[in-house]
Design an enzyme around this catalytic site. Sequence first.
Site, PDB file in Angstrom:
ATOM      1  N   THR A 148      -4.424  -4.500   0.254  1.00 57.43           N
ATOM      2  CA  THR A 148      -5.560  -4.734   1.148  1.00 57.43           C
ATOM      3  C   THR A 148      -6.688  -3.774   0.826  1.00 57.43           C
ATOM      4  O   THR A 148      -7.870  -4.153   0.806  1.00 57.43           O
ATOM      5  CB  THR A 148      -5.135  -4.584   2.618  1.00 57.43           C
ATOM      6  OG1 THR A 148      -4.061  -5.489   2.888  1.00 57.43           O
ATOM      7  CG2 THR A 148      -6.291  -4.891   3.553  1.00 57.43           C
ATOM      8  N   ARG A 155      10.676  -2.075   3.301  1.00 52.31           N
ATOM      9  CA  ARG A 155      10.059  -1.646   4.565  1.00 52.31           C
ATOM     10  C   ARG A 155      10.344  -0.172   4.824  1.00 52.31           C
ATOM     11  O   ARG A 155       9.675   0.464   5.636  1.00 52.31           O
ATOM     12  CB  ARG A 155      10.606  -2.439   5.764  1.00 52.31           C
ATOM     13  CG  ARG A 155      10.407  -3.953   5.761  1.00 52.31           C
ATOM     14  CD  ARG A 155       9.011  -4.371   5.453  1.00 52.31           C
ATOM     15  NE  ARG A 155       8.878  -4.649   4.029  1.00 52.31           N
ATOM     16  CZ  ARG A 155       7.718  -4.792   3.411  1.00 52.31           C
ATOM     17  NH1 ARG A 155       6.588  -4.656   4.075  1.00 52.31           N
ATOM     18  NH2 ARG A 155       7.664  -5.047   2.113  1.00 52.31           N
TER      19      ARG A 155
END
Length: 761
Positions: free
Chosen positions: A51, A625
């Site tokens: 991002t 994660r």
Amino acid sequence: MTVPDSAPSNLTAANLPASDLLSQLNPNQAQAADHYTGPALVIAGAGSGKTRTLIYRIAHLIQHYGADPGEILAVTFTNKAAAEMRERAKHLVKGADKLWMSTFHSAGVRILRAYGEHIGLRRGFVIYDDDDQMDILKEIMGAVPGIGPDTNPRVLRGILDRAKSNLQVPADLERWPEPYISGLPRETAAEVYRRYEARKKGQNAIDFGDLITETVRLFKEVPGVLDRVQDRACFIHVDEYQDTNKAQYELTRLLASRDRNLLVVGDPDQSIYKFRGADIQNILDFQKDYADAKVYMLEHNYRSSAKVLGIANRLIENNSERLEKTLLAVKDDGHPVVFHRATDHRAEGDFVAEWVTRLHGQGQKLTDMAILYRTNAQSRVIEESLRRVQIPAKIVGGVGFYDRREIRDILAYARLAINPDDDVALRRIIGRPRRGIGDTALEKLMEWARLNQTSILTACANCVEQGILDRGAQKPKEFADLMAAMSDAADNYLPGPFFRFVIENSGYLDLLRQEGQEGQVRLENLEELVSAAEEWSQTNDGTIGDFLDDAALLSSVDDMRAKKENRDVPEEAVTLMTLHNAKGLEFPTVFIVGTEEGLLPSKNALLEASGIEEERRLFYVGITRAMDRLFLTAAQNRMQFGKTNAAEDSRFLEEIEGGFDTIDPYGQVIEYRAKTWKEYRPTVPSRPSAPTFVHPSAVKNTSSMTAEMAYRGGEKVTHPKFGAGQVLAVAGMGERQEVTVHFPSVGTKKLLVKFANLSLA
């Protein structure tokens, strides 16, 4: 729970020179951000700052190349992700308010509001939500031949949603290669689709799926509109490209068809949404679609420790459907990755609860810990283990086990079985599944019960004799007879067998089987309810009513705490969620439970060649994660549908063997050795013998696998003609055993083991 911002430094001020702007990125990120025109593929590994790279690329286009913010489009999948991009852009880009940053569906709304009249949409058209869709489908069902009263409208909605994600019209369903679609004749499904579309058109409405499909139709039928939208989208960015379906792919292709300034960001190794229609081939074939595309690799991971990334890389390299890359750790080794094999599922839950307590005692916040599982049904045992040690938990993307709709429904059947006067329970279940007792009939039954000061169930039982209904009186009588049978079962069965009786005889089982993927999840939860009742009976000498009392206490304790403190969930709580829901998040400590064959990979994944690869990607997503600590657990025995069965370690554990430590319940490191099914068998009493299984590790010195040696999937093999390959899926046994093997030289082949002459690589 954190949404990652995997970045080496803070956001740069909007007035920095372009050279300083790119200096805020690592070399690979900077190369991608400096891409100007033409197609580009950015392969962004987990935690690699995708991002950030995308936002910096947009800023660089404006500051260095002079692009107008009003010519830039960035598309992602969720409103949350789009909002995050807009917020970051505000700190980095002058004129950020002119950027077009949205989800695919929001972009579709904007385009259709402006130009929808060209394809017959009148101004002010409405967008139907899920409930509106269901209402229309319920109306249509009664008018279409071939649809019985017990057909679940969710099945119809699922058919329509899948068709639209694949840009299919009613005629496509009529040409379906199989005679049935989700249990419905293809002609019937097509007729429902046709009538549904006509009804929406008459009401000047569209649904959620139409936001993409109608935009695609608009662009194809009115090229002038496409040209005008392309003026507003000269530079196109698509995030999470591996999750696009056919409709989203086509929309992207059309938008980029003129200027070809398309940059997509994604990671094939994190493609886990096939059940929602995502097509991994969209990203794998990007270089075929755009032969001149530049490819940029983001492999530096800022999230996880080196040991966590080590097993992630070791796992995912076993997939064939991927673009080669290796995650490189920016952080140091960190804590060892831990695997624990518990004696059973309850011991597994207690092990996790013990470590959560221990780490919390050492100062780690509960919000920094997450427990991930493959299926929602697995949460029940974990919830109970945490509750016993007074650790609060919050469930993301779901509700507590005893608060789930299907659990509450079956418990309502049980309540009515032991208390025929429970009108609340009756009103909940009399239409689940549908029994031909509509709202008007129910109102008449309730009125008769009120006048005679008795229960609604009594009204049902007397419906024929008393003439309560003008017609259809037999249906309530049949329901009363069913509840009488359940009442007898409650008097004679222990809780486990009783709930199995209710599930199988209420019609609920058939109802869920019609609901596709969603129904399968709910069925797994009901299987877990039977297991919970069986476990309860092992430690309690009580009745069905006693079990219901305990279940009510378990479901209400967290609600009472939340209401007392005037909040929905405890501020400090461990996060529980499925592996699918964990995508895009990160936690300092992650527990992945149930790493067993049949759970991870799931038993359903074994039915097709690509299933194992998607399950491996799902495990990979779970592993990545973890920021600092990762715990993997499995049970040697697990109760399912009230029966304790031996479990086998997941094949994925063998693929990452050597990358983790195995510890006993007291935290002591022990030697890990993958246990085969054959070794587990003696723990299961009085069960039929299983097919002999010989794991490849036991025959390393044998040149070939004979027909008597069973494959399980994942083996590296060599074929005399096709060369090296990997077994993706297995079907059958003995002389009929068939394997699906991917050979890089020729693609995927199905081979009969008896004649394939395969040898282990």
